[in-house]
Design an enzyme around this catalytic site. Sequence first.
Site, PDB file in Angstrom:
ATOM      1  N   SER A  74      16.639   5.226  -5.072  1.00 53.65           N
ATOM      2  CA  SER A  74      15.721   4.584  -6.069  1.00 53.65           C
ATOM      3  C   SER A  74      15.804   5.208  -7.553  1.00 53.65           C
ATOM      4  O   SER A  74      15.836   6.392  -7.720  1.00 53.65           O
ATOM      5  CB  SER A  74      14.199   4.614  -5.492  1.00 53.65           C
ATOM      6  N   TRP A 131       0.785  -1.540  -0.088  1.00 58.22           N
ATOM      7  CA  TRP A 131      -0.038  -0.007   0.069  1.00 58.22           C
ATOM      8  C   TRP A 131       0.941   1.403   0.188  1.00 58.22           C
ATOM      9  O   TRP A 131       0.391   2.327  -0.432  1.00 58.22           O
ATOM     10  CB  TRP A 131      -0.804   0.196   1.244  1.00 58.22           C
ATOM     11  N   CYS A 176      10.306   0.994   2.648  1.00 60.74           N
ATOM     12  CA  CYS A 176      11.150  -0.042   2.893  1.00 60.74           C
ATOM     13  C   CYS A 176      12.510   0.653   2.732  1.00 60.74           C
ATOM     14  O   CYS A 176      13.527   0.018   3.332  1.00 60.74           O
ATOM     15  CB  CYS A 176      10.972  -1.300   1.792  1.00 60.74           C
ATOM     16  N   ALA A 227      -2.776  -3.882  -2.647  1.00 59.07           N
ATOM     17  CA  ALA A 227      -3.031  -3.929  -1.333  1.00 59.07           C
ATOM     18  C   ALA A 227      -4.506  -3.540  -1.202  1.00 59.07           C
ATOM     19  O   ALA A 227      -4.968  -2.539  -1.806  1.00 59.07           O
ATOM     20  CB  ALA A 227      -2.104  -3.204  -0.520  1.00 59.07           C
ATOM     21  N   GLY A 232       6.755  -6.621   0.001  1.00 61.88           N
ATOM     22  CA  GLY A 232       5.880  -6.702   1.220  1.00 61.88           C
ATOM     23  C   GLY A 232       6.958  -7.075   2.576  1.00 61.88           C
ATOM     24  O   GLY A 232       8.153  -7.025   2.367  1.00 61.88           O
ATOM     25  N   GLU A 257      11.395  -2.889  11.406  1.00 65.59           N
ATOM     26  CA  GLU A 257      10.950  -1.546  10.456  1.00 65.59           C
ATOM     27  C   GLU A 257      10.008  -0.669  11.471  1.00 65.59           C
ATOM     28  O   GLU A 257       9.002  -1.242  11.873  1.00 65.59           O
ATOM     29  CB  GLU A 257      10.271  -1.909   9.036  1.00 65.59           C
ATOM     30  N   LYS A 265      -2.406  -7.934  -7.924  1.00 65.19           N
ATOM     31  CA  LYS A 265      -3.052  -8.174  -6.592  1.00 65.19           C
ATOM     32  C   LYS A 265      -2.574  -6.875  -5.695  1.00 65.19           C
ATOM     33  O   LYS A 265      -1.793  -6.997  -5.036  1.00 65.19           O
ATOM     34  CB  LYS A 265      -2.944  -9.659  -5.862  1.00 65.19           C
ATOM     35  N   GLU A 292      10.925  -8.638  -3.073  1.00 59.16           N
ATOM     36  CA  GLU A 292      11.484  -7.457  -2.260  1.00 59.16           C
ATOM     37  C   GLU A 292      10.799  -7.409  -0.898  1.00 59.16           C
ATOM     38  O   GLU A 292       9.563  -7.154  -0.760  1.00 59.16           O
ATOM     39  CB  GLU A 292      11.178  -6.154  -3.228  1.00 59.16           C
TER      40      GLU A 292
END
Length: 490
Positions: A454, A163, A297, A189, A241, A394, A187, A263
């Site tokens: 990123s 999400w 993350c 979240a 996730g 986390e 699929k 990941e």
Amino acid sequence: MTISTLSPIDEIIARVPTGLFIGGAVRSASDGAEFDVVDPATGKMLARVASGTVDDAIAAVDAAQAAAVSWAQTPPRQRSIILSRAFELMTAAGDDLASLIVAENGKIFADARGEVAYAAEFLRWYAEEAVRIPGTVQTAPGGTNKILVTHHPVGIAVLVTPWNFPAAMATRKIGPALAAGCTVILKPASETPLTALAIARIFEQAGVPSGVVNVLPTRRSGEVVEAMVNDGRVRKLSFTGSTEVGITLMQLAARTVVNTSMELGGNAPFIVFDDADLDEALDGAMIAKMRNGGEACTAANRFYVQEGVAAEFGRRLAARMGSLRVGPGRSNDSQLGPVINGDAREDIHRLVCGAVEEGASLLIGGDIPGGEGYFYPATVLVDVPAASSILNQEIFGPVAPIVTFRSEADAVRLANGTAFGLVSYVYTRDLARGLRVSEQIECGMVGLNRGLVSDPAAPFGGMKQSGIGREGGAEGLLEYLESQYIAVSW
């Protein structure tokens, strides 16, 4: 539906299909079930979305199978053109998509707009990579034959996304899958299905044939994903996730030897040496920690600051984080939005309270505010014991725990003292030290004097329990290809 201009959020949501997107058509769940999508800033319902069943999951596999052969045989240039169109459409719809993300995810508009731009770049990158699928030919060492190596689409891919980046995590998987010639079932979240459904329409507008991209929102994730992975026609599972869920999915995929990309969780250290440029380190810390409100993350999770600058760094970071204006992401004045839901906020607060009980001191934050929505203040903890529980998982929120260290060896030992290894951040003016430390840290990515790593052109992924495989870069395309060797003489 055309998503093009900035509109009030209720108008944007009204244009998003809220059913399952299977085989190019929007349909209700087979049993008529729906679930609520909630605004984290208010706790109020935004929309009701169809909740897919196992039967719907098999229908999505049927649709992906029906389109698989023709899509795999579509010339790479044509696949590239379609992905380029999708990039252009997503870019044009940037403000509306960002507003949709703000509504169902809660992040501030600037972060949401940045995510949409980042998400679109995956489509542009893989439009360019689609025409560069590799192949080789060489003579066998013994001279007996030629070794011809080609690459083929791995097959139907089930993509499971989180999400926190509902647009970028979708395109980071769909882009390379389509470039490689795979059909997909996304699929999303259940907290953020609207963005995924809007993106499905964008792919449709771009010319993606029916059945190539299917979107299956559901609140019955476990049974739905299990049904698809157990279907022998599915040959790829890509998941982003938690490590706990990733382990379960890898065990599931092992039953039918399904190709997996994972990941998973992160626990990123942010290391500041005495010789670092503190202004740059603080700028980087605000990006690495506060991007998406810490719900990433890649977020800096553990701050290790050398003893000579620890006090100043902590004081200045607290001043910066404490100055952030907290409020709904849709407000132009907000710099820190809510976390995703009430459970997430309670988890964050539990970690903060636990750290204080273990000896840490609060410089700012640490209290749950009153009022509607799931807000949590920017929080800085100092004098955090190196064994504190907050450093072992986390945080996924706007909390910065600071630990003091003495030597370079201490920093490396502390950074590696976790089962995770996704990303690390290192700040120092000494380039030799920076590279030396970067090589010693057990992680897939390092931001050396940078708070952001990123990039669609770079391989994103981790070591240890942070995952398997890479997304982005040339490596991301290979995750959706199988190598075939042909021995031939001529």
